[in-house]
Design an enzyme around this catalytic site. Structure first.
Site, PDB file in Angstrom:
ATOM      1  N   ALA A  10       0.846  -1.203   0.000  1.00  0.00           N
ATOM      2  CA  ALA A  10       0.000   0.000   0.000  1.00  0.00           C
ATOM      3  C   ALA A  10       0.878   1.249   0.000  1.00  0.00           C
ATOM      4  CB  ALA A  10      -0.936  -0.006   1.207  1.00  0.00           C
ATOM      5  N   GLY A  11       2.023   1.139  -0.654  1.00  0.00           N
ATOM      6  CA  GLY A  11       2.924   2.287  -0.787  1.00  0.00           C
ATOM      7  C   GLY A  11       2.500   3.145  -1.977  1.00  0.00           C
ATOM      8  N   VAL A  13       3.124   2.995  -5.333  1.00  0.00           N
ATOM      9  CA  VAL A  13       2.566   2.346  -6.529  1.00  0.00           C
ATOM     10  C   VAL A  13       1.245   1.660  -6.184  1.00  0.00           C
ATOM     11  CG1 VAL A  13       2.929   0.601  -8.317  1.00  0.00           C
ATOM     12  CG2 VAL A  13       4.850   1.992  -7.567  1.00  0.00           C
ATOM     13  N   ARG A  82      15.841   0.541  -3.377  1.00  0.00           N
ATOM     14  CA  ARG A  82      17.280   0.388  -3.114  1.00  0.00           C
ATOM     15  C   ARG A  82      17.743   1.480  -2.162  1.00  0.00           C
ATOM     16  NH1 ARG A  82      21.206  -0.790  -8.141  1.00  0.00           N
ATOM     17  NH2 ARG A  82      23.148  -0.152  -7.224  1.00  0.00           N
ATOM     18  N   ARG A  88      22.683  -4.393  -6.061  1.00  0.00           N
ATOM     19  CA  ARG A  88      21.532  -4.858  -6.836  1.00  0.00           C
ATOM     20  C   ARG A  88      21.082  -6.248  -6.345  1.00  0.00           C
ATOM     21  NH1 ARG A  88      22.066  -5.508 -13.147  1.00  0.00           N
ATOM     22  NH2 ARG A  88      19.935  -5.072 -13.761  1.00  0.00           N
ATOM     23  N   VAL A 118       4.732  -6.092 -10.187  1.00  0.00           N
ATOM     24  CA  VAL A 118       5.259  -4.743 -10.436  1.00  0.00           C
ATOM     25  C   VAL A 118       6.590  -4.526  -9.702  1.00  0.00           C
ATOM     26  CG1 VAL A 118       4.745  -2.255 -10.251  1.00  0.00           C
ATOM     27  CG2 VAL A 118       2.889  -3.858 -10.703  1.00  0.00           C
ATOM     28  N   ASN A 120      10.277  -4.515  -8.369  1.00  0.00           N
ATOM     29  CA  ASN A 120      11.565  -4.637  -9.067  1.00  0.00           C
ATOM     30  C   ASN A 120      12.577  -5.452  -8.284  1.00  0.00           C
ATOM     31  OD1 ASN A 120      11.517  -3.288 -11.612  1.00  0.00           O
ATOM     32  ND2 ASN A 120      11.127  -1.384 -10.494  1.00  0.00           N
ATOM     33  N   ARG A 151       6.704   5.817 -21.708  1.00  0.00           N
ATOM     34  CA  ARG A 151       7.763   6.844 -21.630  1.00  0.00           C
ATOM     35  C   ARG A 151       8.267   7.185 -23.035  1.00  0.00           C
ATOM     36  NH1 ARG A 151      10.293   4.176 -16.167  1.00  0.00           N
ATOM     37  NH2 ARG A 151       9.132   5.511 -14.733  1.00  0.00           N
ATOM     38  N   HIS A 175      13.270  -5.107 -17.980  1.00  0.00           N
ATOM     39  CA  HIS A 175      12.989  -3.763 -17.484  1.00  0.00           C
ATOM     40  C   HIS A 175      14.250  -3.247 -16.807  1.00  0.00           C
ATOM     41  CE1 HIS A 175      10.652  -0.462 -16.047  1.00  0.00           C
ATOM     42  NE2 HIS A 175      10.679  -0.822 -14.782  1.00  0.00           N
TER      43      HIS A 175
HETATM   44  N1  APR Z   1       4.049  -7.617   2.362  1.00  0.00           N
HETATM   45  C1  APR Z   1       3.262  -6.568   2.045  1.00  0.00           C
HETATM   46  N2  APR Z   1       3.734  -5.322   1.877  1.00  0.00           N
HETATM   47  C2  APR Z   1       5.042  -5.127   2.068  1.00  0.00           C
HETATM   48  C3  APR Z   1       5.943  -6.173   2.393  1.00  0.00           C
HETATM   49  C4  APR Z   1       5.391  -7.473   2.543  1.00  0.00           C
HETATM   50  N3  APR Z   1       6.149  -8.537   2.855  1.00  0.00           N
HETATM   51  N4  APR Z   1       7.180  -5.657   2.482  1.00  0.00           N
HETATM   52  C5  APR Z   1       7.091  -4.343   2.222  1.00  0.00           C
HETATM   53  N5  APR Z   1       5.803  -4.008   1.948  1.00  0.00           N
HETATM   54  C6  APR Z   1       5.232  -2.713   1.629  1.00  0.00           C
HETATM   55  C7  APR Z   1       5.855  -1.543   2.370  1.00  0.00           C
HETATM   56  O1  APR Z   1       5.371  -1.479   3.701  1.00  0.00           O
HETATM   57  C8  APR Z   1       5.408  -0.364   1.509  1.00  0.00           C
HETATM   58  O2  APR Z   1       4.178   0.178   1.958  1.00  0.00           O
HETATM   59  O3  APR Z   1       5.470  -2.386   0.247  1.00  0.00           O
HETATM   60  C9  APR Z   1       5.242  -0.990   0.125  1.00  0.00           C
HETATM   61  C10 APR Z   1       6.183  -0.438  -0.919  1.00  0.00           C
HETATM   62  O4  APR Z   1       5.834   0.890  -1.108  1.00  0.00           O
HETATM   63  P1  APR Z   1       6.893   2.051  -1.437  1.00  0.00           P
HETATM   64  O5  APR Z   1       8.075   1.932  -0.534  1.00  0.00           O
HETATM   65  O6  APR Z   1       6.133   3.331  -1.506  1.00  0.00           O
HETATM   66  O7  APR Z   1       7.443   1.651  -2.892  1.00  0.00           O
HETATM   67  P2  APR Z   1       6.688   1.914  -4.287  1.00  0.00           P
HETATM   68  O8  APR Z   1       7.143   3.207  -4.857  1.00  0.00           O
HETATM   69  O9  APR Z   1       5.249   1.658  -4.136  1.00  0.00           O
HETATM   70  O10 APR Z   1       7.355   0.778  -5.186  1.00  0.00           O
HETATM   71  C11 APR Z   1       7.058  -0.580  -4.983  1.00  0.00           C
HETATM   72  O11 APR Z   1       7.216  -1.146  -7.294  1.00  0.00           O
HETATM   73  O12 APR Z   1       7.887   0.075  -9.141  1.00  0.00           O
HETATM   74  C12 APR Z   1       8.268  -0.854  -8.177  1.00  0.00           C
HETATM   75  O13 APR Z   1      10.665  -0.473  -7.899  1.00  0.00           O
HETATM   76  C13 APR Z   1       9.409  -0.350  -7.294  1.00  0.00           C
HETATM   77  O14 APR Z   1       9.881  -2.472  -6.295  1.00  0.00           O
HETATM   78  C14 APR Z   1       9.258  -1.233  -6.096  1.00  0.00           C
HETATM   79  C15 APR Z   1       7.738  -1.441  -6.021  1.00  0.00           C
END
Ligand code: APR
Length: 309
Positions: A10-11, A13, A82, A88, A118, A120, A151, A175
Site C-alpha cells: 500500500a505504498g 505504486v 534500493r 543490486r 510490479v 523490481n 515513456r 525492465h
Molecule cells: N508484504 C506486504 N507489503 C510489504 C511487504 C510485505 N512482505 N514488504 C514491504 N511491503 C510494503 C511496504 O510497507 C510499503 O508500503 O510495500 C510498500 C512499498 O511501497 P513504497 O516503498 O512506496 O514503494 P513503491 O514506490 O510503491 O514501489 C514498490 O514497485 O515500481 C516498483 O521499484 C518499485 O519495487 C518497487 C515497487
C-alpha cells in the site's frame, strides 16, 4: 457480481493502483501491507472519495490475506526500494522474500487469480512469482513494457508536438538499462518514426527512455516513479477484467519464443480474461534480436542469483 482485485503493497505504486481502479470503477479493491494501519487507513480514505468521484466500489485494507479471498487479479507492488550501500543483488534477495511471501498467500486465497507483478527487479520478481505460485504461464505477467513504451511515446509526442494517443511504440526486453526500444516498429498514426525525426533525435529519445526510471529517481531522491507505473499496471488489469484483449508489451515466461527458454522477458502479448492469451513472436532484425538476447542475459544473471537461494 463485482470483480475483485488485491493490491499487495500500500505504498506509492500500490495506493495509486487502488485509486485508478476505483476511479475507473473496475473492481472492489483490497490493499494489503505489512505496516499496521496503513492499508486500512488508505482504504477508508479511498472509500470516502467514492461519493465525490462517483464510484461504488468497496476499498478495504488489511495486514493479512484472508480478506483478499477469491480475487480475480492480484497486483504485487510490495517491496523495498534500493537504499544506500545496497547492491543490486541485496535488493534482489530482499524483494524476493517479499514477493515469495505475497505470492504464497495470494495463491492460497485466490487460486484462480491472475498475478500482475510490479516489484523490481521486475523480470526476476515475475519469475519468482511464477515459480512460487505454480500457476500456468498465462496467469503470471510482469508490468514493464507498458511503462517503458509509455515513456517512449511521451518523449516522441513531446518532440513532434503531436497527441500521445497517435504515438505507438514497442519496447521489448528486460525492465532495465538493457531494454530494447524498437524504433523500426514505432511511429505516429502509421508513419514510421524514421520519416519524422533524424537519427540523432531518435537516439536521444531512446537513451532517455532507457533511463526513464532513473531520471525520476534523481528528482524524487527518496523513491521511484509511481503515477505512470500504477497507470500501466491498471491498464493491464483493465484489459484482463474487461477481456479487452489489448496487445501490450509485458514480461511473459518464454518457452522458446525468440530463442529464449524458461525466462521472463518483455514481449508483445494479448491480455484478456485468460491473462496472457497470446505471445506475439514478431520477426526481428539480427541487430534487434541480438539486443533482445543481451537483455535476456541480464535477466538470466539475476534469476541465477535467486536459484542459489
Ligand atoms: N508484504 C506486504 N507489503 C510489504 C511487504 C510485505 N512482505 N514488504 C514491504 N511491503 C510494503 C511496504 O510497507 C510499503 O508500503 O510495500 C510498500 C512499498 O511501497 P513504497 O516503498 O512506496 O514503494 P513503491 O514506490 O510503491 O514501489 C514498490 O514497485 O515500481 C516498483 O521499484 C518499485 O519495487 C518497487 C515497487
Amino acid at each position: 457480481m463485482r470483480n475483485k482485485v488485491t493490491v499487495v503493497g500500500a505504498g506509492n505504486v500500490g495506493a495509486n493502483c487502488a485509486v485508478r481502479i476505483a476511479d475507473k470503477e473496475l473492481a472492489d479493491v483490497v490493499l494489503v501491507d505489512v505496516v499496521e494501519g496503513v492499508p486500512q487507513g488508505k482504504g477508508l480514505d479511498l472509500l470516502q472519495s467514492g461519493p465525490i468521484q462517483g464510484y461504488d466500489v468497496m476499498v478495504t485494507g488489511a495486514n493479512d490475506y484472508e480478506p483478499t479471498a477469491n480475487s480475480d487479479i492480484a497486483i504485487i507492488t510490495a517491496g523495498f526500494p534500493r537504499k544506500p550501500g545496497m547492491s543490486r543483488d541485496d535488493l534482489l534477495l530482499a524483494n524476493y522474500d517479499v514477493v515469495k511471501t505475497a505470492t504464497e498467500q495470494v495463491a492460497k486465497y485466490s487460486p484462480n487469480c491472475i498475478i500482475i507483478v510490479v516489484t523490481n527487479p521486475l523480470d526476476a520478481m515475475a519469475q519468482a512469482a511464477y515459480g512460487v505460485s505454480k500457476f500456468s504461464r498465462n496467469r503470471v505477467v510482469g508490468m514493464a513494457g507498458v511503462l517503458d513504451s509509455a515513456r517512449f511515446r511521451t518523449f516522441i509526442a513531446m518532440e513532434l508536438k503531436v497527441s500521445v494517443e497517435n504515438v505507438t511504440a514497442v519496447v521489448m526486453g528486460g525492465h532495465g538499462d538493457t531494454m530494447v526500444p524498437l524504433v523500426r516498429l514505432s511511429g505516429v498514426s502509421g508513419i514510421p518514426l524514421t520519416e519524422l525525426m533524424d537519427q540523432a533525435t531518435i537516439d536521444q529519445i531512446v537513451t532517455r527512455t532507457r533511463n526513464g526510471g532513473a531520471e525520476i529517481v534523481k528528482y524524487l531522491k527518496t523513491g521511484s516513479a509511481y503515477y505512470a507505473p500504477s497507470a500501466a499496471a491498471v491498464e493491464m488489469a483493465e484489459s484482463i477484467l474487461k477481456d479487452k484483449k489489448k496487445v501490450l508489451p509485458c514480461a511473459a515466461y518464454l518457452e522458446g519464443e525468440y530463442g529464449i527458454n524458461g525466462l521472463f522477458v518483455g514481449v508483445p502479448v494479448k491480455l484478456g480474461a485468460m491473462g496472457i492469451e497470446k505471445i506475439y513472436e514478431i520477426s526481428l532484425t539480427p541487430e534487434e534480436l541480438a539486443l533482445l538476447k543481451k537483455s535476456a542475459a541480464a535477466v538470466q544473471e539475476l534469476v541465477d542469483v535467486l536459484k542459489k537461494k
